[in-house]
Design a protein around this motif. Sequence first.
Motif, PDB file in Angstrom:
ATOM      1  N   PHE A   4       1.001  -0.789  -0.170  1.00 19.08           N
ATOM      2  CA  PHE A   4       0.326   0.235   0.033  1.00 19.08           C
ATOM      3  C   PHE A   4       0.987   1.089   0.114  1.00 19.08           C
ATOM      4  O   PHE A   4       0.407   2.427  -0.932  1.00 19.08           O
ATOM      5  N   VAL A   5       1.672   0.997   0.522  1.00 19.39           N
ATOM      6  CA  VAL A   5       2.756   2.465   0.831  1.00 19.39           C
ATOM      7  C   VAL A   5       4.137   2.735  -0.606  1.00 19.39           C
ATOM      8  O   VAL A   5       3.526   3.595  -0.836  1.00 19.39           O
ATOM      9  N   ARG A   6       3.833   1.098  -1.061  1.00 20.38           N
ATOM     10  CA  ARG A   6       5.155   1.539  -2.215  1.00 20.38           C
ATOM     11  C   ARG A   6       4.050   2.456  -3.302  1.00 20.38           C
ATOM     12  O   ARG A   6       4.341   2.714  -4.006  1.00 20.38           O
TER      13      ARG A   6
ATOM     14  N   PRO B 156       8.535   9.054  -8.110  1.00 23.75           N
ATOM     15  CA  PRO B 156       9.772   9.806  -7.658  1.00 23.75           C
ATOM     16  C   PRO B 156      10.622   9.647  -8.125  1.00 23.75           C
ATOM     17  O   PRO B 156      11.294  10.622  -7.951  1.00 23.75           O
ATOM     18  N   ARG B 157      10.347   9.293 -10.466  1.00 20.40           N
ATOM     19  CA  ARG B 157      12.163   9.918 -10.628  1.00 20.40           C
ATOM     20  C   ARG B 157      12.219  11.157 -11.019  1.00 20.40           C
ATOM     21  O   ARG B 157      12.168  11.891 -11.438  1.00 20.40           O
TER      22      ARG B 157
ATOM     23  N   LEU C 250       6.687  17.760  -1.973  1.00 20.33           N
ATOM     24  CA  LEU C 250       4.986  17.483  -1.271  1.00 20.33           C
ATOM     25  C   LEU C 250       4.349  17.775  -2.687  1.00 20.33           C
ATOM     26  O   LEU C 250       3.255  17.585  -2.813  1.00 20.33           O
ATOM     27  N   ILE C 251       4.894  19.120  -2.812  1.00 24.43           N
ATOM     28  CA  ILE C 251       3.575  19.759  -4.100  1.00 24.43           C
ATOM     29  C   ILE C 251       3.441  18.929  -5.347  1.00 24.43           C
ATOM     30  O   ILE C 251       2.557  18.843  -6.481  1.00 24.43           O
ATOM     31  N   VAL C 252       4.810  18.619  -5.778  1.00 23.94           N
ATOM     32  CA  VAL C 252       4.952  17.600  -6.401  1.00 23.94           C
ATOM     33  C   VAL C 252       4.991  16.304  -6.768  1.00 23.94           C
ATOM     34  O   VAL C 252       3.917  15.971  -7.915  1.00 23.94           O
ATOM     35  N   GLY C 253       4.859  15.919  -5.242  1.00 25.58           N
ATOM     36  CA  GLY C 253       3.937  15.236  -4.834  1.00 25.58           C
ATOM     37  C   GLY C 253       2.595  14.596  -5.140  1.00 25.58           C
ATOM     38  O   GLY C 253       1.835  13.817  -5.917  1.00 25.58           O
TER      39      GLY C 253
END
Length: 301
Positions: free
Chosen positions: A19-21, A29-30, A64-67
Amino acid sequence: MERTEFVIDVSPRSRALPFVRDLLALTKPRITTMVLATEAAGAYLAPGHAPRNAHFVALTGTALIVGSANALNMWWERDVDAHMARTRSRPLPAGRLSPDVALAFGLALAVVSVPMLFMVNVATGLLGLIALLSYVAVYTPLKRHTYLALLVGAVPGAIPPLLGWAAVTGTVGLGGALLFGVLFLWQVPHFAAISIFRAQDYARAGLQVVSVQHGERAARQTIALYTVLLVATSLLFAPFGLGAPHYSIVAAVLGAAFLALALRGLRPGARFATQRWAKRVFAFSIVYLPALLGALLIGRR
């Protein structure tokens, strides 16, 4: 007869890790790592100094904002991703995460990240908010209607070095504007090349990239035009005192190589090798940008 027993691990930990992955995968992430590198480059090149805690908050807020933008983009485009070979295994189209979870996760990241960037200063906060809204609310839906969405999407894609610059200076100066220009222009040949060798995927998903809407010839012309503009912009740093002498040499060599490759797409009879050529343009663009930024960083005055 001996009976074989199968034990299924249903412990909370065994369920939590996938779930976390998958949540992490929503943030791409890249791409986030590359964004953080350009944000850090902008901060390093900016004149003056900012407290370490300001750099930490700016980097964390940017991540965080990109995520958030990426997660909300995946939530919005989950139906599109299901039709594309390279995206159908993502958590949402593959059914590993529910859309509600992805939406809540993306919004939560936005709620945390935007105030963090405003804590650095107003300019950084506004830039982060503009990047988030333009990417999610404008670029993402526009991709289904016009290839010009690429130019809209290039704006938030070029803002990260401005975030770093603004975190140090509180403003957007000439150096920040030039960094924005390089990042903006670089994205066009980079993604136009992808649109050529993945045209069938995009067409099947209903995304109006240039190669789908106007054909390969238009995509090749777009690559050539924006590479010319990119190389010209990259050579402006030194005349304005923002790059050491060696930077101009590196920028000229990289630019000449990129131009030679990009302009090959305009040659008569080039169409038969368009797919292979587009992959080379894409590959070289990945080398070009970090090499150019590296030369700027090494030559910082």
